[in-house]
Design a protein around this motif. Sequence first.
Motif, PDB file in Angstrom:
ATOM      1  N   SER A 254      -1.412   1.107   4.711  1.00 48.45           N
ATOM      2  CA  SER A 254      -1.189   2.315   3.789  1.00 48.45           C
ATOM      3  C   SER A 254      -0.501   1.910   2.450  1.00 48.45           C
ATOM      4  CB  SER A 254      -0.422   3.469   4.426  1.00 48.45           C
ATOM      5  OG  SER A 254      -0.971   4.019   5.505  1.00 48.45           O
ATOM      6  N   VAL A 255      -0.997   2.626   1.345  1.00 50.45           N
ATOM      7  CA  VAL A 255      -0.622   2.154  -0.089  1.00 50.45           C
ATOM      8  C   VAL A 255       0.652   2.907  -0.349  1.00 50.45           C
ATOM      9  CG1 VAL A 255      -1.028   2.032  -2.501  1.00 50.45           C
ATOM     10  CG2 VAL A 255      -2.893   1.457  -0.823  1.00 50.45           C
ATOM     11  N   THR A 256       1.686   2.032  -0.583  1.00 49.89           N
ATOM     12  CA  THR A 256       3.133   2.823  -1.114  1.00 49.89           C
ATOM     13  C   THR A 256       2.811   3.462  -2.439  1.00 49.89           C
ATOM     14  OG1 THR A 256       3.981   0.899  -2.216  1.00 49.89           O
ATOM     15  CG2 THR A 256       4.328   1.226   0.277  1.00 49.89           C
ATOM     16  N   ARG A 257       4.013   4.243  -2.757  1.00 47.66           N
ATOM     17  CA  ARG A 257       4.065   4.948  -4.048  1.00 47.66           C
ATOM     18  C   ARG A 257       4.224   3.700  -5.235  1.00 47.66           C
ATOM     19  NH1 ARG A 257       5.252  10.098  -5.575  1.00 47.66           N
ATOM     20  NH2 ARG A 257       5.692  10.532  -3.527  1.00 47.66           N
ATOM     21  N   LYS A 258       5.034   2.880  -4.706  1.00 46.54           N
ATOM     22  CA  LYS A 258       5.185   1.749  -5.962  1.00 46.54           C
ATOM     23  C   LYS A 258       3.811   1.107  -6.172  1.00 46.54           C
ATOM     24  CE  LYS A 258       7.945  -2.296  -6.813  1.00 46.54           C
ATOM     25  NZ  LYS A 258       9.085  -3.266  -6.357  1.00 46.54           N
ATOM     26  N   GLN A 259       3.014   0.826  -5.062  1.00 43.81           N
ATOM     27  CA  GLN A 259       1.762   0.245  -5.099  1.00 43.81           C
ATOM     28  C   GLN A 259       0.935   1.143  -5.851  1.00 43.81           C
ATOM     29  OE1 GLN A 259       0.915  -0.501  -0.879  1.00 43.81           O
ATOM     30  NE2 GLN A 259       2.209  -2.537  -0.941  1.00 43.81           N
ATOM     31  N   LYS A 260       0.802   2.358  -6.073  1.00 40.64           N
ATOM     32  CA  LYS A 260      -0.087   3.429  -6.355  1.00 40.64           C
ATOM     33  C   LYS A 260       0.347   3.287  -8.003  1.00 40.64           C
ATOM     34  CE  LYS A 260      -0.626   6.678  -2.428  1.00 40.64           C
ATOM     35  NZ  LYS A 260      -0.421   8.165  -2.301  1.00 40.64           N
ATOM     36  N   SER A 290       0.083  -6.961 -15.327  1.00 37.33           N
ATOM     37  CA  SER A 290      -0.215  -5.694 -14.358  1.00 37.33           C
ATOM     38  C   SER A 290      -0.596  -6.238 -13.239  1.00 37.33           C
ATOM     39  CB  SER A 290      -1.100  -4.767 -14.846  1.00 37.33           C
ATOM     40  OG  SER A 290      -0.798  -4.286 -16.192  1.00 37.33           O
ATOM     41  N   ILE A 291      -1.687  -7.102 -13.166  1.00 39.75           N
ATOM     42  CA  ILE A 291      -1.962  -7.690 -11.745  1.00 39.75           C
ATOM     43  C   ILE A 291      -0.946  -8.442 -11.032  1.00 39.75           C
ATOM     44  CG2 ILE A 291      -3.504  -9.362 -10.727  1.00 39.75           C
ATOM     45  CD1 ILE A 291      -5.486  -9.212 -13.076  1.00 39.75           C
ATOM     46  N   GLY A 292      -0.089  -8.933 -11.860  1.00 43.63           N
ATOM     47  CA  GLY A 292       1.022  -9.919 -11.123  1.00 43.63           C
ATOM     48  C   GLY A 292       1.895  -8.695 -10.579  1.00 43.63           C
ATOM     49  N   THR A 293       2.047  -7.548 -11.247  1.00 46.28           N
ATOM     50  CA  THR A 293       3.178  -6.401 -10.877  1.00 46.28           C
ATOM     51  C   THR A 293       2.343  -6.087  -9.532  1.00 46.28           C
ATOM     52  OG1 THR A 293       3.681  -5.906 -13.160  1.00 46.28           O
ATOM     53  CG2 THR A 293       3.874  -4.196 -11.535  1.00 46.28           C
ATOM     54  N   LEU A 294       1.113  -5.813  -9.516  1.00 48.77           N
ATOM     55  CA  LEU A 294       0.467  -5.301  -8.335  1.00 48.77           C
ATOM     56  C   LEU A 294       0.539  -6.127  -7.057  1.00 48.77           C
ATOM     57  CD1 LEU A 294      -1.224  -3.144  -6.601  1.00 48.77           C
ATOM     58  CD2 LEU A 294      -3.332  -4.157  -7.917  1.00 48.77           C
ATOM     59  N   LYS A 295       0.389  -7.337  -7.299  1.00 49.99           N
ATOM     60  CA  LYS A 295       0.365  -8.570  -6.431  1.00 49.99           C
ATOM     61  C   LYS A 295       1.890  -8.583  -5.572  1.00 49.99           C
ATOM     62  CE  LYS A 295      -2.415 -10.679  -4.967  1.00 49.99           C
ATOM     63  NZ  LYS A 295      -3.572 -10.459  -3.990  1.00 49.99           N
ATOM     64  N   LYS A 296       2.749  -8.424  -6.704  1.00 51.41           N
ATOM     65  CA  LYS A 296       4.099  -8.559  -6.288  1.00 51.41           C
ATOM     66  C   LYS A 296       4.641  -7.150  -5.329  1.00 51.41           C
ATOM     67  CE  LYS A 296       8.888  -8.867  -8.020  1.00 51.41           C
ATOM     68  NZ  LYS A 296       9.786  -8.683  -9.080  1.00 51.41           N
ATOM     69  N   ALA A 297       4.023  -6.146  -5.799  1.00 55.01           N
ATOM     70  CA  ALA A 297       4.269  -5.034  -4.847  1.00 55.01           C
ATOM     71  C   ALA A 297       3.317  -4.952  -3.646  1.00 55.01           C
ATOM     72  CB  ALA A 297       3.702  -3.689  -5.635  1.00 55.01           C
ATOM     73  N   LEU A 298       2.428  -5.718  -3.437  1.00 58.12           N
ATOM     74  CA  LEU A 298       1.726  -5.814  -2.333  1.00 58.12           C
ATOM     75  C   LEU A 298       2.417  -6.831  -1.325  1.00 58.12           C
ATOM     76  CD1 LEU A 298      -1.859  -6.047  -3.635  1.00 58.12           C
ATOM     77  CD2 LEU A 298      -0.943  -3.995  -2.257  1.00 58.12           C
ATOM     78  N   VAL A 299       2.840  -7.751  -1.775  1.00 58.52           N
ATOM     79  CA  VAL A 299       3.683  -8.975  -1.197  1.00 58.52           C
ATOM     80  C   VAL A 299       4.980  -8.186  -0.683  1.00 58.52           C
ATOM     81  CG1 VAL A 299       4.776 -11.208  -1.284  1.00 58.52           C
ATOM     82  CG2 VAL A 299       2.392 -10.683  -2.434  1.00 58.52           C
ATOM     83  N   GLU A 300       5.505  -7.683  -1.214  1.00 58.39           N
ATOM     84  CA  GLU A 300       7.088  -7.166  -1.185  1.00 58.39           C
ATOM     85  C   GLU A 300       6.840  -6.348   0.260  1.00 58.39           C
ATOM     86  OE1 GLU A 300       8.309  -5.313  -4.355  1.00 58.39           O
ATOM     87  OE2 GLU A 300       9.517  -7.191  -5.396  1.00 58.39           O
ATOM     88  N   ASP A 301       5.971  -5.487   0.446  1.00 60.71           N
ATOM     89  CA  ASP A 301       5.768  -4.605   1.338  1.00 60.71           C
ATOM     90  C   ASP A 301       4.993  -5.277   2.485  1.00 60.71           C
ATOM     91  OD1 ASP A 301       6.457  -1.877   0.536  1.00 60.71           O
ATOM     92  OD2 ASP A 301       5.122  -2.399  -1.084  1.00 60.71           O
TER      93      ASP A 301
END
Length: 303
Positions: A254-260, A290-301
């Motif tokens: 499931s995608v989190t709010r931060k990832q969205k 922006s890609i880096g931000t998304l990848k970071k959010a995905l990895v953190e979760d």
Amino acid sequence: MKELTLNKQEFDQRMSKFENQSPSKVNINKLDEFDNAVKNVEFSEPSLQFYYRKKISKVRLNALKAQGKNCTKWDMFYNDVMSDENPKAEPLKKILNVLNDENIPVEKLENVISTAEKELKSEEVLTYINSLQVFDKDRLNTELSKKLKHLRTKLNRNIPNDFGVWIDQLRKSRGLSFRALQEKSGVSASYIHRIISGERQRPTIPVIEQLAEALGVDKAEFFTKLNMKPTESEKEQTISQLLSLNDYTINGVSVTRKQKTAILELLTGIINAKWSTETQFDESIQIMKSIGTLKKALVEDEE
């Protein structure tokens, strides 16, 4: 704009003095000053600006309500646009002034709605909208969509006096009982009865399609009888609503709010990129961030 590196922890520290206060005691002027500061900063992670401003907006709305302002999200959005000194905002202000009138006669609503929808697609309005930051653009799309849907619902509450009679005549001419029409259309007999008796607001487009097919009538006739346009615009969502308000998964998670937020920021950057010879390099750098931000959010979760 000055570049500023902030992480969530630092932002929370800045926000804590507002969030820890009772909404009735929040200094809205100081909160607005903080919001303006956030607006005028180029963040190292673009999605942070959207996240921060959304959080500020929530605190602001709660404070306004607690301090007796009787404010809604629409009111706050409307007032913010009206206070924008940018000359390019004038065409949008004219549209909002019309839509903000709660006393629009029912017989004029259809024209008001269709005119607003047309003017919102004009080049001068789109130029202003495209100049907005992601948060403001997202809020504009959301609030306008809700307002137009509200007005459309208001318009659709009343069924023309002869519509129920017409439906009943069609039913009888086909030799169908209420139960038989229910079985043929999939629309409940009680719902059909309420439409005929005038106790029900205008049927939705799916119901119109079901009844039209069951009664052997072109659905265009239904739209004409109901003074409706054959559109399903009420079902449509802006891309920001689609990505922000719905639940979905990435690789089964499931995608989190931060990832969205990160996904929306990336997609918005791609869509809004001019991608000309002069801008392509800078825009590609921004998209990569922006890609880096998304990848970071995905990895953190995942951790």
